[in-house]
Enzyme design. Structure first.
Site, PDB file in Angstrom:
ATOM      1  N   LEU A   1       0.869  -1.194   0.000  1.00 25.13           N
ATOM      2  CA  LEU A   1       0.000   0.000   0.000  1.00 25.13           C
ATOM      3  C   LEU A   1       0.898   1.234   0.000  1.00 25.13           C
ATOM      4  O   LEU A   1       1.789   1.342   0.845  1.00 25.13           O
ATOM      5  CB  LEU A   1      -0.872   0.024   1.262  1.00 25.13           C
ATOM      6  N   HIS A   2       0.684   2.134  -0.939  1.00 23.89           N
ATOM      7  CA  HIS A   2       1.529   3.334  -0.927  1.00 23.89           C
ATOM      8  C   HIS A   2       0.863   4.588  -1.472  1.00 23.89           C
ATOM      9  O   HIS A   2       1.441   5.664  -1.403  1.00 23.89           O
ATOM     10  CB  HIS A   2       2.818   3.077  -1.714  1.00 23.89           C
TER      11      HIS A   2
END
Ligand code: UD1
Length: 392
Positions: free
Chosen positions: A209-210
């Site tokens: 997740l970014h």
């Protein structure tokens, strides 16, 4: 047509390297290879975000590194623009090759276009139709600026035609990132990352997740507690992007469950090996939606939309929405995806870069040669239209 004897590629962020490496290799395999220059903008600069990929994929040291580093979108893009101009002026390549949708992509394309150096865009035509995503702005602008648009899925051509882009500029070559995956597959199998990490083959979830929409606000805390919950059903392997790690630190967020294994960002071969051995992936990345479709691994995308609908229509991807509360459903959803008939999209076959280089070898059309770009000229500067361009 202008012949291409010198190609200059620009990479900046981690996934750019996977998309460009097979093109560099395919160029070098040609009978009379064009000269190739690699410029790294330095948008990603950590060892784990950049150097390891150049090394693993056998890409030579970049000829130039621009050290643009992190910053606001304006500051980062401005540094790319300012620093790449003297490089392009000195090198004067016949074409500038830009991959993907990051700030380095649009910055480099803009400078090249203004210097009247043709631009070629790898992974053209992807659209999320969500202009709150910085990448969507980068895609739209880069495609408008590019002379050659290399697409990897059927809807990409439709998107480009709808935006008034001439069909003659569009070339459906396939997916160069999948070329890299195909080339690395023997190494990723030999590595056996699940065993090395003590993870049960086929029984754990890989998470990345970014994106700012998820990690820069309150949703991150929800995602973390939902992952703690999932870890009761299956172990979670979570290589953490520096942006996400920084947000977790600044908000004092941490995992409570020992079932969540936090990792530093992994190298490409190790990450793919983790992915291939997993039960499924939960991500907001673009590339992982494609890699899982190729590998036949269920993928759950924590975003409101995707610029890669082909991975949902043909592949293993399920769009969960920007909804961390849905993470808890993932263990139960896995079986449904496994039963779904899935196909690998055409051109995701390990040979996209060869097809791309075939197009480069045919030369790049001048703007004047393309329909829709005919100019109103001053009296006396009239040039007769070429065959096939009359009758408008
Ligand atoms: C960028 C791309 C995104 C792509 C992603 C892949 C844009 C607009 N975004 O997002 O499309 O999916 O790369 O990873 O170009 N940082 C480090 N070390 C690094 C790089 C970044 O610590 O080597 C940290 C910095 O705190 C920085 C933050 O990560 O502020 C974000 O980096 P940035 O390059 O701005 O965007 P990404 O989130 O990586």
């Amino acid at each position: 047509m202008r012949a291409i004897r010198h190609v200059l590629s620009v990479v900046g962020a981690r996934p750019n390297i996977m998309k460009t490496a097979p093109v560099v290799a395919a160029l070098a395999r040609r009978h009379e290879p064009a000269r190739h220059t690699l410029v790294h903008t330095g948008q990603h600069y950590d060892e784990a975000m950049s150097r390891i990929f150049l090394d693993e994929l056998g890409v030579r040291e970049p000829s130039q590194t621009l050290d643009v580093g992190s910053g606001s979108h304006a500051a980062q893009t401005a540094r790319v623009i300012e620093r790449i101009e003297p490089v392009l002026l000195a090198e004067r390549p016949d074409i500038v090759l830009v991959p993907g949708d990051v700030n380095s992509t649009v910055g480099a394309a803009l400078v090249a276009a203004k210097l009247e150096i043709p631009v070629a865009h790898i992974e053209a035509g992807l659209r999320s139709f969500d202009r709150s995503m910085p990448e969507e702005i980068n895609r739209l602008l880069t495609d408008q600026l590019s002379n050659l648009l290399f697409t990897h899925s059927p809807e990409a051509r439709d998107n480009l035609l709808r935006e008034g882009i001439d069909d003659a500029r569009i070339h459906a070559v396939g997916n160069t990132m999948i070329d890299t995956l195909v080339a690395m597959r023997p190494r990723m199998r030999a590595l056996d990352a699940p065993a090395a990490h003590g993870l049960p083959r086929g029984g754990y979830l890989v998470v990345t997740l970014h994106r700012p929409a998820l990690v820069d606000g309150d949703l991150l805390a929800h995602a973390i507690s939902a992952l703690d919950h999932v870890a009761k059903a299956m172990p979670v392997a979570f290589p953490i992007h520096p942006r996400t790690a920084a947000r977790m630190r600044s908000r004092g967020l941490a995992f409570r469950s020992r079932g969540v294994r936090r990792h530093e960002p992994r190298g490409y071969v190790e990450f793919l090996s983790l992915l291939e051995g997993s039960a499924g992936a939960l991500t907001d990345s673009g590339g992982i939606q494609e890699e899982t479709t190729y590998l036949g691994i269920p993928c759950f995308t924590l975003r409101a939309n995707t610029e890669r609908p082909v991975t949902c229509e043909m592949g293993t991807n399920t769009l969960l929405g920007l909804a961390p509360e849905r993470i808890a459903e993932v263990p139960d959803l896995l079986e449904g995806v496994r039963r779904r008939p899935v196909r690998v999209p055409p051109g995701w076959d390990g040979r996209a870069a060869e097809r791309l280089v075939d197009v480069l070898e045919a030369g790049v059309p001048d703007w004047d040669d393309l329909a829709g770009h005919r100019r109103v000229m001053a009296p006396g500067s009239f040039r007769p239209a070429r065959a096939g361009t009359q009758g408008e």
